[in-house]
Design a protein around this motif. Structure first.
Motif, short mmCIF file in Angstrom:
data_model
loop_
_atom_site.label_atom_id
_atom_site.label_comp_id
_atom_site.label_asym_id
_atom_site.label_seq_id
_atom_site.Cartn_x
_atom_site.Cartn_y
_atom_site.Cartn_z
N ARG A 43 48.23 29.65 35.11
CA ARG A 43 47.67 28.70 36.09
C ARG A 43 48.59 28.59 37.30
O ARG A 43 48.13 28.66 38.45
CB ARG A 43 47.46 27.33 35.45
N ARG A 44 49.90 28.44 37.05
CA ARG A 44 50.86 28.33 38.16
C ARG A 44 50.90 29.62 38.99
O ARG A 44 50.90 29.57 40.22
CB ARG A 44 52.26 28.00 37.63
N ALA A 45 50.92 30.77 38.32
CA ALA A 45 50.96 32.05 39.03
C ALA A 45 49.70 32.24 39.86
O ALA A 45 49.76 32.72 40.99
CB ALA A 45 51.12 33.20 38.04
N ALA A 46 48.56 31.86 39.30
CA ALA A 46 47.29 31.99 40.02
C ALA A 46 47.28 31.08 41.26
O ALA A 46 46.82 31.48 42.33
CB ALA A 46 46.12 31.63 39.10
N GLU A 47 47.81 29.90 41.10
CA GLU A 47 47.87 28.95 42.22
C GLU A 47 48.74 29.50 43.34
O GLU A 47 48.37 29.47 44.52
CB GLU A 47 48.43 27.62 41.71
N VAL A 48 49.90 30.05 42.98
CA VAL A 48 50.83 30.60 43.97
C VAL A 48 50.22 31.80 44.69
O VAL A 48 50.35 31.94 45.91
CB VAL A 48 52.18 31.00 43.30
N SER A 49 49.52 32.64 43.95
CA SER A 49 48.96 33.86 44.53
C SER A 49 47.61 33.64 45.22
O SER A 49 47.12 34.54 45.89
CB SER A 49 48.81 34.94 43.46
N GLY A 50 47.00 32.47 44.99
CA GLY A 50 45.71 32.20 45.61
C GLY A 50 44.55 32.85 44.86
O GLY A 50 43.48 33.06 45.41
N ARG A 51 44.78 33.17 43.60
CA ARG A 51 43.73 33.78 42.78
C ARG A 51 43.28 32.78 41.72
O ARG A 51 43.99 31.83 41.41
CB ARG A 51 44.26 35.04 42.07
N SER A 52 42.11 33.05 41.13
CA SER A 52 41.69 32.28 39.97
C SER A 52 42.49 32.75 38.77
O SER A 52 43.14 33.80 38.81
CB SER A 52 40.19 32.48 39.71
N ILE A 53 42.44 31.99 37.68
CA ILE A 53 43.16 32.41 36.48
C ILE A 53 42.62 33.75 36.00
O ILE A 53 43.39 34.64 35.63
CB ILE A 53 43.07 31.33 35.37
#
Length: 95
Positions: A43-53
């Motif tokens: 979730r955190r990585a997706a948020e940082v990258s601007g992608r969905s999970i």
């Protein structure tokens, strides 16, 4: 009642638009279970990258296959280099 086999008749045309090429079709749905902190990390990585999970999971899986391919290629290149170096050493040591 048994289906009758058509004899001498043309195959029916499909109704509707033609199917999209494989690359343009919707993605396939995968379901998997994860343990512990993994979902939160995704979730955190997706948020940082601007992608969905889901996009983050797909991206990371794709990267792992690319990394694996690159590692295999590097090993093959190194093996060939050392093999050629050994052959060259043998050729130059014989007089």
């Amino acid at each position: 009642m048994a289906k009758r086999k058509r004899i001498g008749m043309a195959k029916r045309k499909r109704i509707g638009r033609p199917p999209k090429p494989a690359k343009e079709r919707k993605s396939v749905n995968f379901t998997f279970r994860s343990r512990g902190e993994l979902r939160e990390q995704l979730r955190r990585a997706a948020e940082v990258s601007g992608r969905s999970i889901s996009e983050e999971i797909e991206y990371r899986l794709d990267q792992s296959f690319r990394d694996e391919y690159m590692a295999e290629t590097a090993v093959k290149v190194a093996a060939k280099y050392f093999e050629e170096k050994e052959v060259a050493k043998e050729l130059t040591s014989k007089k």
